[in-house]
Each structure stands twice: as structure tokens, then as C-alpha cells.
Design a protein around this motif. Sequence first.
Motif, PDB file in Angstrom:
ATOM      1  N   PHE A 277      -0.511  -5.409   5.416  1.00 59.04           N
ATOM      2  CA  PHE A 277       0.454  -5.272   4.326  1.00 59.04           C
ATOM      3  C   PHE A 277       1.807  -4.921   4.916  1.00 59.04           C
ATOM      4  O   PHE A 277       1.863  -4.344   5.995  1.00 59.04           O
ATOM      5  N   PRO A 278       2.871  -5.299   4.207  1.00 59.55           N
ATOM      6  CA  PRO A 278       2.927  -5.929   2.902  1.00 59.55           C
ATOM      7  C   PRO A 278       2.572  -7.407   3.002  1.00 59.55           C
ATOM      8  O   PRO A 278       2.586  -7.988   4.089  1.00 59.55           O
ATOM      9  N   GLN A 279       2.259  -7.971   1.856  1.00 60.67           N
ATOM     10  CA  GLN A 279       2.079  -9.410   1.738  1.00 60.67           C
ATOM     11  C   GLN A 279       3.125  -9.867   0.727  1.00 60.67           C
ATOM     12  O   GLN A 279       3.109  -9.455  -0.423  1.00 60.67           O
TER      13      GLN A 279
ATOM     14  N   LEU B 299       0.871  -1.173   0.000  1.00 61.01           N
ATOM     15  CA  LEU B 299       0.000   0.000   0.000  1.00 61.01           C
ATOM     16  C   LEU B 299       0.913   1.229   0.000  1.00 61.01           C
ATOM     17  O   LEU B 299       1.996   1.201   0.600  1.00 61.01           O
ATOM     18  N   SER B 300       0.476   2.301  -0.612  1.00 61.29           N
ATOM     19  CA  SER B 300       1.324   3.483  -0.748  1.00 61.29           C
ATOM     20  C   SER B 300       1.657   4.149   0.585  1.00 61.29           C
ATOM     21  O   SER B 300       2.716   4.731   0.743  1.00 61.29           O
ATOM     22  N   HIS B 301       0.795   4.059   1.557  1.00 60.71           N
ATOM     23  CA  HIS B 301       0.970   4.755   2.832  1.00 60.71           C
ATOM     24  C   HIS B 301       1.409   3.838   3.976  1.00 60.71           C
ATOM     25  O   HIS B 301       1.306   4.209   5.137  1.00 60.71           O
ATOM     26  N   CYS B 302       1.918   2.676   3.650  1.00 53.94           N
ATOM     27  CA  CYS B 302       2.229   1.648   4.643  1.00 53.94           C
ATOM     28  C   CYS B 302       3.711   1.690   5.046  1.00 53.94           C
ATOM     29  O   CYS B 302       4.581   1.403   4.228  1.00 53.94           O
ATOM     30  N   PRO B 303       4.008   2.030   6.313  1.00 52.21           N
ATOM     31  CA  PRO B 303       5.413   2.086   6.734  1.00 52.21           C
ATOM     32  C   PRO B 303       6.102   0.721   6.722  1.00 52.21           C
ATOM     33  O   PRO B 303       7.300   0.636   6.465  1.00 52.21           O
ATOM     34  N   TYR B 304       5.357  -0.348   6.970  1.00 54.92           N
ATOM     35  CA  TYR B 304       5.960  -1.684   6.925  1.00 54.92           C
ATOM     36  C   TYR B 304       6.299  -2.086   5.495  1.00 54.92           C
ATOM     37  O   TYR B 304       7.268  -2.805   5.255  1.00 54.92           O
ATOM     38  N   CYS B 305       5.519  -1.599   4.537  1.00 51.24           N
ATOM     39  CA  CYS B 305       5.808  -1.848   3.127  1.00 51.24           C
ATOM     40  C   CYS B 305       7.113  -1.158   2.742  1.00 51.24           C
ATOM     41  O   CYS B 305       7.965  -1.744   2.059  1.00 51.24           O
TER      42      CYS B 305
ATOM     43  N   ILE C 245       5.466 -15.791   2.135  1.00 53.43           N
ATOM     44  CA  ILE C 245       6.563 -15.585   3.078  1.00 53.43           C
ATOM     45  C   ILE C 245       6.004 -14.925   4.327  1.00 53.43           C
ATOM     46  O   ILE C 245       6.368 -15.264   5.437  1.00 53.43           O
ATOM     47  N   GLY C 246       5.105 -13.971   4.138  1.00 56.43           N
ATOM     48  CA  GLY C 246       4.476 -13.266   5.253  1.00 56.43           C
ATOM     49  C   GLY C 246       4.541 -11.777   5.021  1.00 56.43           C
ATOM     50  O   GLY C 246       4.538 -11.305   3.891  1.00 56.43           O
ATOM     51  N   GLY C 247       4.645 -11.053   6.108  1.00 55.06           N
ATOM     52  CA  GLY C 247       4.752  -9.600   6.042  1.00 55.06           C
ATOM     53  C   GLY C 247       6.172  -9.164   6.359  1.00 55.06           C
ATOM     54  O   GLY C 247       7.110  -9.960   6.286  1.00 55.06           O
ATOM     55  N   PHE C 248       6.333  -7.910   6.760  1.00 57.07           N
ATOM     56  CA  PHE C 248       7.666  -7.401   7.051  1.00 57.07           C
ATOM     57  C   PHE C 248       8.328  -8.171   8.192  1.00 57.07           C
ATOM     58  O   PHE C 248       9.508  -8.501   8.130  1.00 57.07           O
ATOM     59  N   ARG C 249       7.585  -8.451   9.242  1.00 59.36           N
ATOM     60  CA  ARG C 249       8.161  -9.152  10.406  1.00 59.36           C
ATOM     61  C   ARG C 249       8.760 -10.496   9.993  1.00 59.36           C
ATOM     62  O   ARG C 249       9.891 -10.824  10.358  1.00 59.36           O
ATOM     63  N   GLU C 250       8.023 -11.258   9.198  1.00 57.47           N
ATOM     64  CA  GLU C 250       8.504 -12.568   8.761  1.00 57.47           C
ATOM     65  C   GLU C 250       9.707 -12.432   7.817  1.00 57.47           C
ATOM     66  O   GLU C 250      10.659 -13.213   7.902  1.00 57.47           O
TER      67      GLU C 250
END
Length: 82
Positions: free
Chosen positions: A49-51, A4-10, A59-64
Motif C-alpha cells: 500500500f498505497p494502491q 492503511l492507517s499505519h502506512c508511511p508510504y500512504c 497508477i501504482g504505489g507511492f513510488r510510481e
Amino acid sequence: IYTLSHCPYCVSAKSLLKENGVPFTEILVNDDDDKTRTELSKKSGMRTFPQIFHNDTLIGGFRELNELYHQRGVNHLKNLGV
């Protein structure tokens, strides 16, 4: 990697991959794209997100992704090519 454009984890996930020279394809999901979000949720079981996928394997998201990086190293991520 679905983002997503506004997602810090992305942003963090993309930075980790870029800084380590890991190739990836970004698919930017619009906030109002309910169809894609529903399909992703069914596929991944995630709503956040992210996925991140390798081929069709989640794989998962940022944490994974970050855990994978710290446990197996950058060469493992490069071999995956997310």
C-alpha cells in the motif's frame, strides 16, 4: 487511493497529492479486512500500500506516483484526479 492507517508510504502519497492540490478519494482498508485486501491484490497484482487508481486503471504505489509527478508534473496529476 487505497490506504492503511499505519502506512508511511500512504501518508507520503496523500501528502504529495494534498500539497499539490490534486483531488483524491481515500479508501481506508482495515488491517483485518482480508476480503478487500484479496480483491485489491487480484485487481492490481500488488500486495503493498498505497494502491492508487485512476478510475479502474492502476497508477501504482507511492513510488510510481512520485515518478509520475517528477516526470510529467503536477498538472498531469490534477488532470488524472486519483
